[in-house]
Design a protein around this motif. Sequence first.
Motif, short mmCIF file in Angstrom:
data_model
loop_
_atom_site.label_atom_id
_atom_site.label_comp_id
_atom_site.label_asym_id
_atom_site.label_seq_id
_atom_site.Cartn_x
_atom_site.Cartn_y
_atom_site.Cartn_z
N GLU A 137 1.82 -2.48 10.11
CA GLU A 137 0.66 -2.07 10.90
C GLU A 137 -0.13 -0.95 10.24
N GLY A 138 0.46 -0.29 9.26
CA GLY A 138 -0.23 0.83 8.62
C GLY A 138 0.21 2.16 9.20
N PRO A 139 -0.18 3.29 8.55
CA PRO A 139 0.22 4.62 9.03
C PRO A 139 -0.31 4.86 10.44
N GLU A 141 1.10 -10.54 3.89
CA GLU A 141 0.05 -10.26 2.92
C GLU A 141 0.10 -8.82 2.43
N ARG A 142 0.38 -7.88 3.34
CA ARG A 142 0.31 -6.45 2.99
C ARG A 142 1.37 -5.67 3.75
N LEU A 143 2.12 -4.85 3.01
CA LEU A 143 3.12 -3.97 3.62
C LEU A 143 2.73 -2.53 3.30
N TYR A 144 2.69 -1.69 4.34
CA TYR A 144 2.36 -0.28 4.16
C TYR A 144 3.64 0.53 3.96
N VAL A 145 3.66 1.34 2.90
CA VAL A 145 4.86 2.09 2.54
C VAL A 145 4.52 3.57 2.43
N CYS A 146 5.32 4.40 3.09
CA CYS A 146 5.11 5.85 3.04
C CYS A 146 5.38 6.37 1.63
N GLN A 147 4.47 7.15 1.09
CA GLN A 147 4.64 7.66 -0.27
C GLN A 147 5.71 8.74 -0.37
N TRP A 148 6.22 9.21 0.77
CA TRP A 148 7.23 10.27 0.76
C TRP A 148 8.64 9.73 0.94
N CYS A 149 8.82 8.89 1.95
CA CYS A 149 10.19 8.42 2.24
C CYS A 149 10.34 6.93 2.08
N PRO A 197 1.50 1.16 -11.03
CA PRO A 197 0.25 1.87 -11.38
C PRO A 197 0.43 2.97 -12.43
N TRP A 198 1.67 3.37 -12.71
CA TRP A 198 1.91 4.47 -13.65
C TRP A 198 2.68 4.01 -14.89
N GLN A 199 2.75 2.71 -15.12
CA GLN A 199 3.44 2.20 -16.29
C GLN A 199 2.57 2.30 -17.54
N ARG A 200 3.22 2.05 -18.69
CA ARG A 200 2.57 2.13 -20.01
C ARG A 200 2.03 3.52 -20.31
N ARG A 201 2.72 4.53 -19.84
CA ARG A 201 2.34 5.92 -20.15
C ARG A 201 3.50 6.69 -20.79
N GLY A 202 4.56 5.98 -21.19
CA GLY A 202 5.70 6.64 -21.80
C GLY A 202 6.58 7.40 -20.83
N LEU A 203 6.45 7.11 -19.53
CA LEU A 203 7.21 7.86 -18.53
C LEU A 203 8.66 7.39 -18.44
N GLY A 204 8.91 6.12 -18.81
CA GLY A 204 10.29 5.63 -18.76
C GLY A 204 11.21 6.43 -19.67
N LYS A 205 10.70 6.85 -20.85
CA LYS A 205 11.57 7.60 -21.77
C LYS A 205 11.89 8.99 -21.24
N ILE A 206 11.05 9.51 -20.34
CA ILE A 206 11.38 10.79 -19.71
C ILE A 206 12.60 10.62 -18.81
N LEU A 207 12.61 9.54 -18.01
CA LEU A 207 13.76 9.28 -17.15
C LEU A 207 15.02 9.04 -17.97
N VAL A 224 0.88 -1.17 0.00
CA VAL A 224 0.00 0.00 0.00
C VAL A 224 0.91 1.22 0.00
N LEU A 225 1.03 1.87 -1.16
CA LEU A 225 1.86 3.06 -1.31
C LEU A 225 0.97 4.28 -1.16
N GLY A 226 1.05 4.95 -0.02
CA GLY A 226 0.11 6.03 0.26
C GLY A 226 -1.28 5.44 0.43
N ASP A 227 -2.16 5.68 -0.53
CA ASP A 227 -3.50 5.10 -0.49
C ASP A 227 -3.77 4.20 -1.68
N ILE A 228 -2.70 3.70 -2.35
CA ILE A 228 -2.85 2.85 -3.53
C ILE A 228 -2.34 1.44 -3.20
#
Length: 279
Positions: free
Chosen positions: A62-64, A48-56, A142-152, A24-28
């Motif tokens: 256990e969740g936020p 089953e589930r690991l909560y990850v801060c979207q900032w750091c 969640p943000w793949q297949r949008r051509g973002l890799g070529k920006i990087l 769970v990255l932020g709320d995704i």
Amino acid sequence: MAMANQAKKPTAAASAARNVLNVVLGDILFKTWYPSFYPEELVGREIERLYVCQWCFKYTKEGPPFGAHVLFTQNLSLFAKLFLDNKSVFFDVASFNYYLLVQQHPPPRPHQQHHRQIIGFFSKEKMSWDNNNLACILVFPPWQRRGLGKILMGVSYELSKREGRIGGPEKPLSELGRRGYLRFWEARVARAILGMKAKSSMTVAEVAQGCWMLVDDVVVVLKEMEVLAVRTKGDGSVVVSKARVREWAEANDVDLTPPVDEECFVVDEWLPQMEVEAG
């Protein structure tokens, strides 16, 4: 080099070995692809589930709330390993710079702050004797297949250009990485060749200099494009036909727009408001 900027189904063996099934990255919430090196005392053999801060990218089961934002690059690397199958060194972060791809949403109301979300990154050695301009690249699923890799990728070459170094990604490339870079290189090479207004043909070395790419990488791309002319110059240099490149670009409906506008590209250091350790 590790790379993942488009959806790829992991092998059954790799999927079965995952120690974190979902994050769970932020709320995704989304599934992972591969195991990572999270401490066993936290995740055990499987969680089953690991909560990850979207900032750091600090993590908890256990969740936020997460508390202080620390160890940014190390946590980011641990998170990235969940989607990369061939990267094993994730704790030697001090010798790398990390460049973040950040999505910014407009504020819901006037005078409120913009919402920023880290959606990908690439890393680059601070000192590379091989002139590697990229070590690891990832756009989060969640943000793949949008051509973002070529920006990087485009940013990595723009940095090389500003450093005055002709370089390329760390090798060997994974199969996924090779496919991604071929598409990026083809457009980059075609754009450079068609931009040489006064010439109908040019050597491979001239193309490489115009693209800030390694000659070996340019040769690989030109062979894939099948645009090398049969004749050679008096010094033995292979000649590239601009007419063939134009025909190739039209036949393949290639978008020749640069992924990074060098006139607007500004190198800046931005991090969320956090304490940062180890990078």
